[in-house]
Write an enzyme that holds these catalytic residues in place. Structure first.
Site, PDB file in Angstrom:
ATOM      1  N   GLU A   1       0.832  -1.214   0.000  1.00  0.00           N
ATOM      2  CA  GLU A   1       0.000   0.000   0.000  1.00  0.00           C
ATOM      3  C   GLU A   1       0.861   1.256   0.000  1.00  0.00           C
ATOM      4  O   GLU A   1       0.554   2.233  -0.688  1.00  0.00           O
ATOM      5  CB  GLU A   1      -0.950   0.020   1.214  1.00  0.00           C
ATOM      6  CG  GLU A   1      -1.986  -1.086   1.222  1.00  0.00           C
ATOM      7  CD  GLU A   1      -3.091  -0.923   0.177  1.00  0.00           C
ATOM      8  OE1 GLU A   1      -3.138   0.109  -0.504  1.00  0.00           O
ATOM      9  OE2 GLU A   1      -3.897  -1.871   0.040  1.00  0.00           O
TER      10      GLU A   1
ATOM     11  N   ARG B   1       0.706   3.799  -3.244  1.00  0.00           N
ATOM     12  CA  ARG B   1       0.088   5.120  -3.026  1.00  0.00           C
ATOM     13  C   ARG B   1       1.132   6.208  -2.799  1.00  0.00           C
ATOM     14  O   ARG B   1       1.072   7.273  -3.409  1.00  0.00           O
ATOM     15  CB  ARG B   1      -0.858   5.069  -1.830  1.00  0.00           C
ATOM     16  CG  ARG B   1      -1.957   4.032  -2.025  1.00  0.00           C
ATOM     17  CD  ARG B   1      -3.059   4.173  -0.995  1.00  0.00           C
ATOM     18  NE  ARG B   1      -3.770   2.915  -0.846  1.00  0.00           N
ATOM     19  CZ  ARG B   1      -5.039   2.802  -0.492  1.00  0.00           C
ATOM     20  NH1 ARG B   1      -5.760   3.860  -0.261  1.00  0.00           N
ATOM     21  NH2 ARG B   1      -5.605   1.620  -0.360  1.00  0.00           N
TER      22      ARG B   1
ATOM     23  N   ASP C   1      -4.477  -9.842  -8.615  1.00  0.00           N
ATOM     24  CA  ASP C   1      -4.693  -8.837  -9.671  1.00  0.00           C
ATOM     25  C   ASP C   1      -3.480  -8.081 -10.235  1.00  0.00           C
ATOM     26  O   ASP C   1      -3.062  -8.287 -11.381  1.00  0.00           O
ATOM     27  CB  ASP C   1      -5.787  -7.837  -9.245  1.00  0.00           C
ATOM     28  CG  ASP C   1      -5.624  -7.273  -7.821  1.00  0.00           C
ATOM     29  OD1 ASP C   1      -4.568  -7.485  -7.213  1.00  0.00           O
ATOM     30  OD2 ASP C   1      -6.561  -6.607  -7.335  1.00  0.00           O
TER      31      ASP C   1
ATOM     32  N   GLU D   1     -12.112   0.208 -10.537  1.00  0.00           N
ATOM     33  CA  GLU D   1     -11.714  -0.751 -11.594  1.00  0.00           C
ATOM     34  C   GLU D   1     -12.620  -0.752 -12.823  1.00  0.00           C
ATOM     35  O   GLU D   1     -12.143  -0.942 -13.955  1.00  0.00           O
ATOM     36  CB  GLU D   1     -11.617  -2.170 -11.014  1.00  0.00           C
ATOM     37  CG  GLU D   1     -10.465  -2.384 -10.039  1.00  0.00           C
ATOM     38  CD  GLU D   1     -10.712  -1.795  -8.645  1.00  0.00           C
ATOM     39  OE1 GLU D   1     -11.894  -1.522  -8.321  1.00  0.00           O
ATOM     40  OE2 GLU D   1      -9.740  -1.596  -7.884  1.00  0.00           O
TER      41      GLU D   1
HETATM   42  C1  DMJ Z   1      -6.312   0.471  -5.124  1.00  0.00           C
HETATM   43  O1  DMJ Z   1      -5.536   0.736  -4.009  1.00  0.00           O
HETATM   44  C2  DMJ Z   1      -5.508  -0.171  -6.211  1.00  0.00           C
HETATM   45  O2  DMJ Z   1      -6.206  -0.077  -7.412  1.00  0.00           O
HETATM   46  C3  DMJ Z   1      -5.203  -1.621  -5.925  1.00  0.00           C
HETATM   47  O3  DMJ Z   1      -4.549  -2.232  -7.013  1.00  0.00           O
HETATM   48  C4  DMJ Z   1      -6.481  -2.370  -5.638  1.00  0.00           C
HETATM   49  N1  DMJ Z   1      -7.324  -1.733  -4.679  1.00  0.00           N
HETATM   50  C5  DMJ Z   1      -7.521  -0.299  -4.701  1.00  0.00           C
HETATM   51  C6  DMJ Z   1      -8.758   0.188  -5.404  1.00  0.00           C
HETATM   52  O4  DMJ Z   1      -9.841  -0.608  -5.417  1.00  0.00           O
END
Ligand code: DMJ
Length: 453
Positions: free
Chosen positions: A80, A84, A213, A347
């Protein structure tokens, strides 16, 4: 206007804290960032810049200069914080050229390096950035690290090496690939769990949504970001997609294509909102697809976009649930109460944006606009934007969190969906998984600055 509403309220009620609680009008702290502060500010920097919100960008930059502090005794999520904070700072640097962002990105990158001190070099999920002690999530199968976490460092770490001149960042992420390439993969698929001590897979659960993912996303984007020189990334991506198509992608009796989850050979006919990013990924990767499969990959992207749009359209609020199923007589509908929430995730809109850019079919703008109307009707409140607990019940119950990714991703992708293609063109930029644009490292590096304009 939406960005301004989200930003102004964050500024008014939660300035300097990680996120805003728009109903109770106060700050929201998530333990994902330990006691690093200002997640919304760092995540929003590039969106403010792109939207030409100059005053707001300036105040955000001043906050970073004066207050963003990584010398804290905090246990953080490596993933995270990387996507971010490191991603947000890198994009802010590349867009604005302001040295402070480069400096902070490299400083934070260095703090993350002890996470790789494991027998295999597969990093820990959690790291105390003061002591350098790492560990994994206690719930993760057999003490494993998570594929989507250790597999989503590559783009940022390549740029950290590029900007700092320190090759260590790139070496760490290239080693992750080496470990993965040595391992046998069940049916060519990548399980979500890998033990960083033994180097063996944990539970054989495969997902293109949560836990898996962005690993796949970063294989493709590593190749694109390298100006298509990273052959290893390319091969790993297209091989993985081949296995995903064979073992996970199915069509419902009503004709909707979906991506199921795989547990030790058995399929769970469920698709997460997170999985909907894959429509955009397949379309983005179409151009380089082997065996003349370009059209096929675009089509796959379009089908996933349609399925995810259906998951929105089949709710009362026209916003999609966290997960939807294709069993027990339903299609693209959430059946469990704890899967009916919507937390301002990007998404589906992300996939509309890629599909729009790559096909110019106007339906993607229409679908994006439907999402705008629903966000305005149900998520907008006096104090900002809130997630929803049940998208099938139009008497809304708000979850009282304005996620930082709403500003970094959801609003940015909407803005790009309605912008011209020459705003952050795909030949020159790739988006990290938090929608932070990073420049393609062109072979003729000397002209890089020119190329990006
Ligand atoms: C975001 O922090 C990023 O897109 C991550 O890859 C998946 N989850 C969240 C948004 O849903």
């Amino acid at each position: 206007q939406m960005m301004k509403h989200a930003w102004d309220n964050y500024k008014r009620y939660a300035w300097g804290l990680n996120e805003l609680k728009p109903i109770s009008k106060q700050g929201h702290s998530s333990n994902l960032f330990g006691n690093i502060q200002g997640a919304t500010i760092v995540d929003a920097l590039d969106t403010l810049y792109i939207m030409e919100m100059k005053e707001e960008f300036k105040e955000a930059k001043e906050w970073v200069e004066k207050n963003l502090d990584f010398n804290v005794n905090a246990e953080i999520s490596v993933f995270e914080v990387n996507i971010r904070f490191v991603g947000g700072l890198l994009s802010a640097y590349y867009l604005s050229g302001e040295e402070i962002f480069r400096k902070k990105a490299v400083e934070l990158g260095e703090k993350l390096l002890p996470a790789f001190n494991t027998p295999t070099g597969i990093p820990w999920a959690l790291l105390n950035i003061k002591s350098g002690i790492g560990r994994n999530w206690p719930w993760a199968s057999g003490g494993s690290s998570i594929l989507a976490e250790f597999g989503t460092l590559h783009l940022e770490f390549i740029h950290l090496s590029h900007l700092s001149g320190n090759p260590l960042f790139a070496e760490k992420v290239m080693n992750i690939r080496k470990v993965l390439n040595r391992l046998d993969k069940p049916e060519g698929l990548y399980p979500n769990y890998l033990n960083p001590s033994s180097g063996q897979w944990g539970q054989h659960h495969v997902s293109i949504g949560g836990l898996g993912d962005s690993f796949y996303e970063y294989l493709l984007k590593a190749w694109l970001m390298s100006d298509k020189t990273d052959e290893e990334g390319r091969k790993m991506y297209y091989d993985a997609v081949q296995a995903i198509e064979t073992h996970l992608i199915r069509k419902s009796s009503g004709g909707l294509t979906y991506i199921a989850e795989w547990k030790g050979g058995l399929l769970e006919h469920k698709m997460g909102h997170l999985t909907c990013f894959a429509g955009g990924m397949f379309a983005l990767g179409a151009d380089g697809a082997p065996d003349d499969k370009t059209g096929h990959h675009i089509e796959l992207g379009a089908e996933i976009a349609r399925t995810c749009h259906e998951s929105y359209d089949r709710t009362s609020m026209k916003l999609g649930p966290e997960a939807f199923r294709f069993d027990g007589g339903v299609e693209a509908i959430a059946t469990r109460q704890n899967e009916k929430y919507y937390i301002l995730r990007p998404e589906v809109i992300e996939t509309y944006m890629y599909m729009w850019r790559l096909t110019h079919d106007p339906k993607y703008r229409q679908w994006g606009w439907e999402a705008v109307e629903a966000l305005e009707k149900y998520c907008r409140v006096d104090g900002g934007y809130s997630g929803i607990r049940d998208v099938y019940n139009s008497h809304q119950s708000h979850d009282d969190v304005q996620q930082s990714f709403f500003l970094s991703e959801t609003l940015k992708y909407l803005y790009l969906l309605f912008s011209e293609d020459d705003l952050l063109p795909f030949e020159h930029w790739v988006f990290n998984t938090e929608a932070h644009p990073l420049p393609v490292l062109h072979k003729d590096d000397g002209n890089k600055e020119e190329n990006q304009k």
